[in-house]
Design a protein around this motif. Structure first.
Motif, PDB file in Angstrom:
ATOM      1  N   ALA A 471       0.802  -1.228   0.000  1.00  0.00           N
ATOM      2  CA  ALA A 471       0.000   0.000   0.000  1.00  0.00           C
ATOM      3  C   ALA A 471       0.835   1.279   0.000  1.00  0.00           C
ATOM      4  CB  ALA A 471      -0.950   0.000   1.194  1.00  0.00           C
ATOM      5  N   MET A 472       1.826   1.338   0.869  1.00  0.00           N
ATOM      6  CA  MET A 472       2.557   2.584   1.087  1.00  0.00           C
ATOM      7  C   MET A 472       3.132   3.164  -0.199  1.00  0.00           C
ATOM      8  SD  MET A 472       3.873   4.503   3.756  1.00  0.00           S
ATOM      9  CE  MET A 472       2.971   5.771   2.929  1.00  0.00           C
ATOM     10  N   THR A 473       3.643   2.310  -1.057  1.00  0.00           N
ATOM     11  CA  THR A 473       4.314   2.795  -2.263  1.00  0.00           C
ATOM     12  C   THR A 473       3.341   2.984  -3.428  1.00  0.00           C
ATOM     13  OG1 THR A 473       4.872   0.479  -2.604  1.00  0.00           O
ATOM     14  CG2 THR A 473       6.600   1.894  -1.729  1.00  0.00           C
ATOM     15  N   GLY A 474       2.042   2.798  -3.168  1.00  0.00           N
ATOM     16  CA  GLY A 474       1.077   3.052  -4.230  1.00  0.00           C
ATOM     17  C   GLY A 474       0.432   1.792  -4.783  1.00  0.00           C
ATOM     18  N   HIS A 475       0.349   0.750  -3.961  1.00  0.00           N
ATOM     19  CA  HIS A 475      -0.462  -0.430  -4.300  1.00  0.00           C
ATOM     20  C   HIS A 475       0.089  -1.289  -5.429  1.00  0.00           C
ATOM     21  CE1 HIS A 475      -3.055   2.672  -2.453  1.00  0.00           C
ATOM     22  NE2 HIS A 475      -3.200   1.691  -1.616  1.00  0.00           N
TER      23      HIS A 475
END
Ligand code: SF4
Ligand code: SF4
Lengths: 608, 195
Positions: A471-475
């Motif tokens: 999630a953190m890096t944009g899924h």
């Protein structure tokens, strides 16, 4: 291809440049600010490029090395801390070399803005003895990556390519370069002396590399992206990367400038040409004083009567990002030291605009409805009043450290929570030691830690926060999602099956949004010894947005604000005295409803 | 033409898309453009800022302090935070609403919209306050604030991009099914911008 300019983000520019250079293999692991490079390769893939999110950076580096051994142009991408993970293959690969051009993009993050460290990939270049390319804008990165491929192939060595956040995440109007004509990869040609690393061959390779780097320093003195802007002053500036862009914004007329695009091997002859007529030089760079050190060495070695200023002399700050403003101030102080001593004092005396109202700090928070909030809350509730330590890891769930949850006591690097918990417990056995880890991080570097615990009989409660994405890096997809970066269906690797295979016997699986069930699972897992695992499974709300929504029944709400104090969901807001739910943010996860002591929160239909 | 524009707001408000649309419109006119965006952790509810620079001989992707022709603020407090970027005689276009962070709801400080807009009125040389609430209600979606602000900016003329050129950029860059909605939002924004 039309010559029309398009607006391209630095990372996409790097990807497009690599595709035009004939890249056939692209592997990486997500990490801000590097992530979009590989995504852009996947987006523009004509089917001839093998693109993959590898399980971690070490795997990416090795998959890439294999492809480059077989003669293919290869791109490997990661963020700077990822290079630490990949450093084992990197250091050896530097000795072995490659056949197809291999460019390793390691994106640095001065600030740091989204990272654990302010480490400098250029320094890694010196350490590994590899060439480093350092672009200063998206348009330069687009062309430079092609040159890096040619360079790598010509000298049969992997090269490092080091953009920083402000290059990666800036967009610029770009005209795409013409595609290069690249022959098909030859395939792997067996040659033990070349591809098998031995002490004896490493000794010989070491001699060869030192000789080559000395030669490359000469070659790179002629490289067009290392250049001098002539001036008539006796004081000059040396810079590279994004600091070059800031410098050009404010460079006073007549000030000579040296731009360094290959900080290693350092273009020594060019530097000597620049330094020999100058009295003083200011180096403007971010992270390590890399250029500054090189210049000091050169000035010493060549007996040049020039003073070199920068981080080492306290003339520029030695941590954090540069900006046009900081560079302007540094240059002014350098060019007119006396005047500025006065104006600095004046500035200190000048009254600041003191009527500026107090502004709220906005730390990043878990999204409204994020299942991690529910997981943390369940563990917090289950362990209330008991001695417990919560080790966290890298991902959105690091944000669980914020108040009011306050559920992350340690965070170090990818996968470390699992193992740190074991060390903590060994010294303080009366605490229950929890290790929170996300699904992507579990695959990247959590499994080894669990094996370690089972093998050594260490006691931990492993809590896997499985939201089916990175999630953190944009899924991004990962091995547990059943999908690849190209969108193809892949084998779905089961986390509980892995844990069972390792020998974890007590595994509790549940939905964190079911608060009672979740709390009970944690209570049970907290008992006993050995590795106990709780797998909280609920999809990231930013990916599968629900249509549900909750509301505070104003007539029932007693304004106790327990929901706000316990959860910190950004959708719950106060309006004057009353508590409300912002319908545009709420996802109806219902956790606040379980928390409310007066049953004042209920689901409504508000996304008509 | 050299123009600098700063867009600011809170993660999730559509700031990045708005900055891309301005750059797109400028490039359609043949100008060189640069943008810089906040990506990563701050997108989870943090302060986000996008920079757009249009014209010749621009090197830095970020707008230097004191040189923004326009500040487009999706939140009044963020406009206050970014005010040092405004150049003399620059224009601020801001939603008059505020977004309360969790920290404020937890009890720290009284963060009020009136105080923020009051400060802006006092310190911005030129100011257009937009009623984002009303615009979103009238347009029928809470997601169109970004395009409405673009409408106001285009109407003001401060970006060197006409309302027609902005409309064209919107049409060419948003998903088919949202075009009508965004056209409406752009129009509402233009009205707010003095049409
Ligand atoms: S239901 Fe409650 S906790 Fe969940 S997103 Fe909505 S307001 Fe937040
Ligand atoms: S992006 Fe997903 S995992 Fe990250 S905070 Fe939001 S809901 Fe949670």
């Amino acid at each position: 291809m039309s010559s029309k300019k398009i607006l391209v983000m630095g990372n996409e520019a790097i990807a497009l440049g690599a595709i035009r250079a004939g890249v056939r293999m692209a592997a990486g692991y997500p990490g801000t600010p590097s992530t979009e490079i590989l995504e852009a390769i996947a987006k523009h893939n004509d089917g001839r490029i093998h693109v993959e999110w590898s399980v971690n950076e070490k795997a990416a580096m090795e998959v890439g090395a294999g492809a480059a051994y077989a003669g293919a142009r290869t791109l490997v991408t990661m963020k700077q801390v990822g290079l630490n993970v990949a450093s084992d293959p990197l250091m050896s690969l530097a000795y072995i070399g490659v056949k197809g051009g291999m460019v390793i993009v390691s994106a640095d993050d001065p600030g740091p803005i989204s990272s654990q460290t302010e480490q400098d990939t250029r320094t890694f270049g010196v350490f590994s003895k590899l060439p480093v390319f350092d672009p200063s804008s998206p348009e330069e990165a687009c062309e430079m990556i092609g040159e890096a491929f040619e360079f790598s192939e010509k000298y049969q060595t992997p090269v490092l390519f080091r953009p920083t956040t402000r290059v990666c995440h800036a967009c610029a109007s770009i005209e795409l370069p013409e595609a290069m004509q690249i022959s098909e990869p030859e395939g792997f040609v067996k040659d033990t002396m070349r591809w098998v690393i031995f002490p004896r061959t490493s000794y010989l390779n070491h001699i060869r590399i030192e000789k080559r780097n000395a030669k490359l320093s000469e070659t790179l003195s002629e490289y067009k992206r290392n250049f001098i802007l002539e001036g008539d002053k006796k004081k000059g500036i040396v810079t590279g990367g994004i600091s070059y862009a800031y410098t050009r914004e404010v460079l006073p007329e007549g000030t000579p400038l040296l731009k360094i695009s290959t900080p290693h091997p350092f273009p020594e002859e060019l530097a000597v040409r620049f330094l020999k007529d100058l009295d003083e030089v200011l180096v403007l760079e971010e992270l390590d004083p890399m250029i500054e050190r090189q210049l000091l060495q050169i000035a010493g070695r060549r007996h040049l009567p020039v003073n070199i200023y920068g981080k080492l002399t306290g003339h520029t700050k030695n941590a954090g990002e540069n900006s046009t403003e900081s560079v302007r101030a540094d240059i002014e102080r350098f060019l007119n030291p006396a005047e500025n001593a006065v104006s600095d004092e004046l500035a200190a005396d000048a009254p600041a605009s003191d009527d500026i109202p107090e502004l709220p700090v906005r730390p990043p928070v878990l999204c409204a409805g994020c299942p991690h909030r529910a997981s943390f809350y369940a563990v917090k509730k289950a362990m209330k009043g008991k001695k417990a330590v919560f080790s966290g890891d890298i991902g959105c769930y690091t944000l669980g450290n914020a108040k009011p949850l306050d559920m992350v006591d340690t965070c170090l690097c990818m996968g470390a929570g699992v193992t740190i918990a074991q060390g903590l417990h060994a010294i303080e056995p009366d605490a229950v030691n929890f290790a929170f880890i996300g699904d992507s991080t579990f695959f990247a570097s959590g499994i080894t830690g669990v094996v370690n615990a089972v093998y050594n009989g260490n006691d931990i409660v492993l809590v896997v926060l499985d939201n089916s994405t990175t999630a953190m890096t944009g899924h991004q997809p990962h091995p547990g999602t059943g999908k690849t970066i190209m969108g193809d269906v892949a084998a779905k690797i089961s986390i509980p099956a892995i844990l069972r295979g390792i020998g974890v016997e007590r595994i509790y699986e549940c939905d964190p949004l079911n608060l009672n069930e979740a709390v009970n699972a944690v209570r049970e897992a907290a008992q006993g010894s050995g590795v106990r695992a709780v797998i909280f499974r609920s999809p990231c709300i930013a990916v599968s947005r629900s249509e549900k929504c909750c509301e505070v029944k104003q007539e029932t709400c007693r304004k106790c604000k327990v929901c706000i104090r316990e959860l910190g969901c950004p959708a719950i807001v106060t309006e004057g005295d009353s508590v409300k739910i912002d319908a545009t943010l709420c996802c109806g996860c219902g956790i606040c409803a379980s928390v409310c002591p007066f049953d004042a929160i209920g689901e409504v239909n508000c996304h008509e | 033409m050299n123009k600098n524009c700063l867009l600011c707001g809170v993660g999730g408000q559509g700031v990045v898309l708005a900055s891309r649309l301005i750059a797109y419109a400028a490039m359609e006119k043949g100008y060189f453009a640069r943008t810089a965006e906040t990506i990563g952790m701050a997108q989870r509810g943090g302060s986000v800022v996008s920079h757009v620079r249009i014209g010749e001989r621009i090197y830095s992707p970020q707008v230097p302090v004191g040189s923004a022709d326009v500040i487009l603020a999706f939140e009044a407090g963020e406009a206050v935070r970014c005010l040092p970027w405004l150049k003399k005689d620059g224009l601020v276009i801001a939603d008059r609403r505020i977004v309360k962070p969790v920290t404020a709801s937890l009890g720290g400080g009284n963060y009020s919209a009136e105080e923020m807009t009051g400060y802006l009125k006092k310190h911005a040389d030129r100011l257009i306050l937009v009623d984002g609430d009303a615009i979103c209600r009238e347009a029928g979606s809470s997601k169109v604030l970004n395009v409405a602000l673009l409408g106001a900016a285009a109407q003001s003329g401060a970006l060197g991009i006409t309302p027609e050129e902005m409309l064209d950029a919107v049409r060419k860059n948003v998903k088919e099914k949202y075009i009508a909605l965004n056209e409406k939002a752009l129009m509402l924004g233009r009205k707010a911008g003095g049409m």
